[in-house]
Design a protein around this motif. Structure first.
Motif, short mmCIF file in Angstrom:
data_model
loop_
_atom_site.label_atom_id
_atom_site.label_comp_id
_atom_site.label_asym_id
_atom_site.label_seq_id
_atom_site.Cartn_x
_atom_site.Cartn_y
_atom_site.Cartn_z
N LYS A 58 5.05 -7.60 -9.95
CA LYS A 58 4.60 -7.55 -8.56
C LYS A 58 5.48 -6.65 -7.72
O LYS A 58 6.71 -6.74 -7.79
CB LYS A 58 4.57 -8.97 -7.97
CG LYS A 58 3.97 -9.05 -6.59
CD LYS A 58 3.85 -10.50 -6.12
CE LYS A 58 3.21 -10.56 -4.74
NZ LYS A 58 3.05 -11.95 -4.27
N GLN A 59 4.82 -5.78 -6.92
CA GLN A 59 5.56 -4.86 -6.05
C GLN A 59 5.00 -4.99 -4.63
O GLN A 59 4.08 -4.29 -4.25
CB GLN A 59 5.39 -3.42 -6.54
CG GLN A 59 5.88 -3.15 -7.95
CD GLN A 59 7.39 -3.00 -8.02
OE1 GLN A 59 8.07 -2.92 -6.99
NE2 GLN A 59 7.92 -2.99 -9.23
N GLY A 60 5.54 -5.91 -3.86
CA GLY A 60 5.12 -6.02 -2.47
C GLY A 60 3.85 -6.83 -2.26
O GLY A 60 3.24 -7.34 -3.20
N LYS A 61 3.40 -6.89 -0.99
CA LYS A 61 2.30 -7.78 -0.60
C LYS A 61 0.93 -7.27 -1.02
O LYS A 61 -0.06 -8.02 -0.93
CB LYS A 61 2.33 -7.99 0.92
CG LYS A 61 2.09 -6.73 1.73
CD LYS A 61 2.11 -7.05 3.22
CE LYS A 61 1.84 -5.81 4.06
NZ LYS A 61 1.85 -6.12 5.51
N HIS A 62 0.83 -6.05 -1.48
CA HIS A 62 -0.46 -5.50 -1.86
C HIS A 62 -0.69 -5.50 -3.37
O HIS A 62 -1.57 -4.80 -3.87
CB HIS A 62 -0.64 -4.09 -1.30
CG HIS A 62 -0.65 -4.03 0.20
ND1 HIS A 62 -1.51 -4.79 0.96
CD2 HIS A 62 0.10 -3.32 1.07
CE1 HIS A 62 -1.28 -4.54 2.25
NE2 HIS A 62 -0.32 -3.67 2.33
N SER A 63 0.09 -6.28 -4.08
CA SER A 63 -0.12 -6.44 -5.52
C SER A 63 -1.16 -7.53 -5.78
O SER A 63 -1.03 -8.66 -5.28
CB SER A 63 1.20 -6.80 -6.23
OG SER A 63 2.03 -5.67 -6.32
N TYR A 102 -0.69 -6.89 -12.86
CA TYR A 102 -0.82 -6.67 -11.42
C TYR A 102 -1.48 -5.31 -11.16
O TYR A 102 -1.37 -4.39 -11.97
CB TYR A 102 0.55 -6.69 -10.73
CG TYR A 102 1.26 -8.01 -10.83
CD1 TYR A 102 1.06 -9.01 -9.88
CD2 TYR A 102 2.13 -8.28 -11.89
CE1 TYR A 102 1.71 -10.24 -9.97
CE2 TYR A 102 2.78 -9.50 -11.99
CZ TYR A 102 2.56 -10.47 -11.03
OH TYR A 102 3.19 -11.68 -11.14
N ASN A 105 -1.61 -2.60 -7.87
CA ASN A 105 -1.08 -2.29 -6.55
C ASN A 105 -2.13 -1.54 -5.73
O ASN A 105 -2.46 -0.39 -6.03
CB ASN A 105 0.20 -1.44 -6.68
CG ASN A 105 0.94 -1.33 -5.37
OD1 ASN A 105 0.36 -1.01 -4.34
ND2 ASN A 105 2.25 -1.57 -5.41
#
Length: 239
Positions: free
Chosen positions: A172-177, A160, A162
């Motif tokens: 994955k860390q949040g919607k911007h990954s 991923y 970010n």
């Protein structure tokens, strides 16, 4: 004060009946706007108007006064005469799009020789090469290096990336990954030069997806950045 500098045209706007307001990125002063009085009025002016096409590279003599919002050009010459950037419809579409992005991102009235040289040399590369469908992707990615948010390249093996932090991540860390095809292309472009760009094979849909991602990356890191108005037309040309 009389200042001589190289300059790259970012935008132009008709003002009144016969004047132009032109914004340039200059080697000595950063972003500077000029009022070109009467340039649209006569044949002599029209010949000079041709100098101020988008992303043209010029030599300027400026009558510079601090605190004046619109400066005056005493003399202008072409620094480089492009062979194809303004005559090839695909390249001229790239020029229009990148000029809008640069107008949107370059705000500072200060000297940055490295950034100026990067824009200057990459435009000359585009002018003389015939395989350039991914040029704008690498141009924008490399531009982030000079704007201060180039992706951190450690942990490139992670699955991923970010966009908010500019780092590769193991999960994955949040919607911007970012993952999948966009991640693969990002890793490829991070290790690619313009001369090796023809070896990167992607289709129009992948190209548009990656461009949307990189524009979001700009938006997340530059508070004033807006999606270019020319994006829709640009994507149609390269579809």
């Amino acid at each position: 004060m009389l200042i001589s500098t190289n300059a790259i045209v970012l935008s132009k706007l008709k003002y009144r009946d016969s004047d132009l307001i032109v914004k340039c990125y200059t080697e000595q002063l950063g972003v500077v706007s000029f009022l070109l009085k009467g340039i649209l009025k006569n044949k002599k002016g029209n010949s000079k108007k041709a100098y101020f096409q988008l992303l043209s590279q010029l030599q300027l003599e400026i009558i510079y006064k601090e605190n004046r919002s619109l400066q005056v050009i005493k003399e202008v010459k072409l620094n480089h005469l492009y062979t194809s950037l303004h005559s090839n419809i695909l390249k001229s579409s790239i020029v229009m799009f990148l000029a809008e992005v640069l107008t949107n991102t370059l705000k500072e009235e200060e000297q940055n020789n490295f950034l100026f040289s990067y824009i200057e040399t990459t435009l000359l590369w585009l002018d003389v090469h015939t395989e350039y469908s991914n040029f704008h992707l690498l141009f924008l990615l490399n531009l982030t290096k000079y704007l201060g948010f180039y992706p951190e390249e450690i942990n490139k093996e992670y699955n991923y990336f970010n966009l908010l932090d500019g780092k590769f991540e193991i999960k994955k860390q949040g919607k911007h990954s970012v993952y999948g095809e966009n991640l693969t292309l990002l890793k490829t472009l991070l290790g690619t030069t313009f001369d090796a760009l023809s070896s990167v094979k992607i289709n129009a849909k992948q190209r548009q997806s990656f461009l949307s991602m990189i524009l979001l990356y700009f938006e997340l890191h530059l508070g004033s950045f807006k999606t270019p108005k020319s994006l829709q037309i640009f994507n149609q040309v390269f579809s």
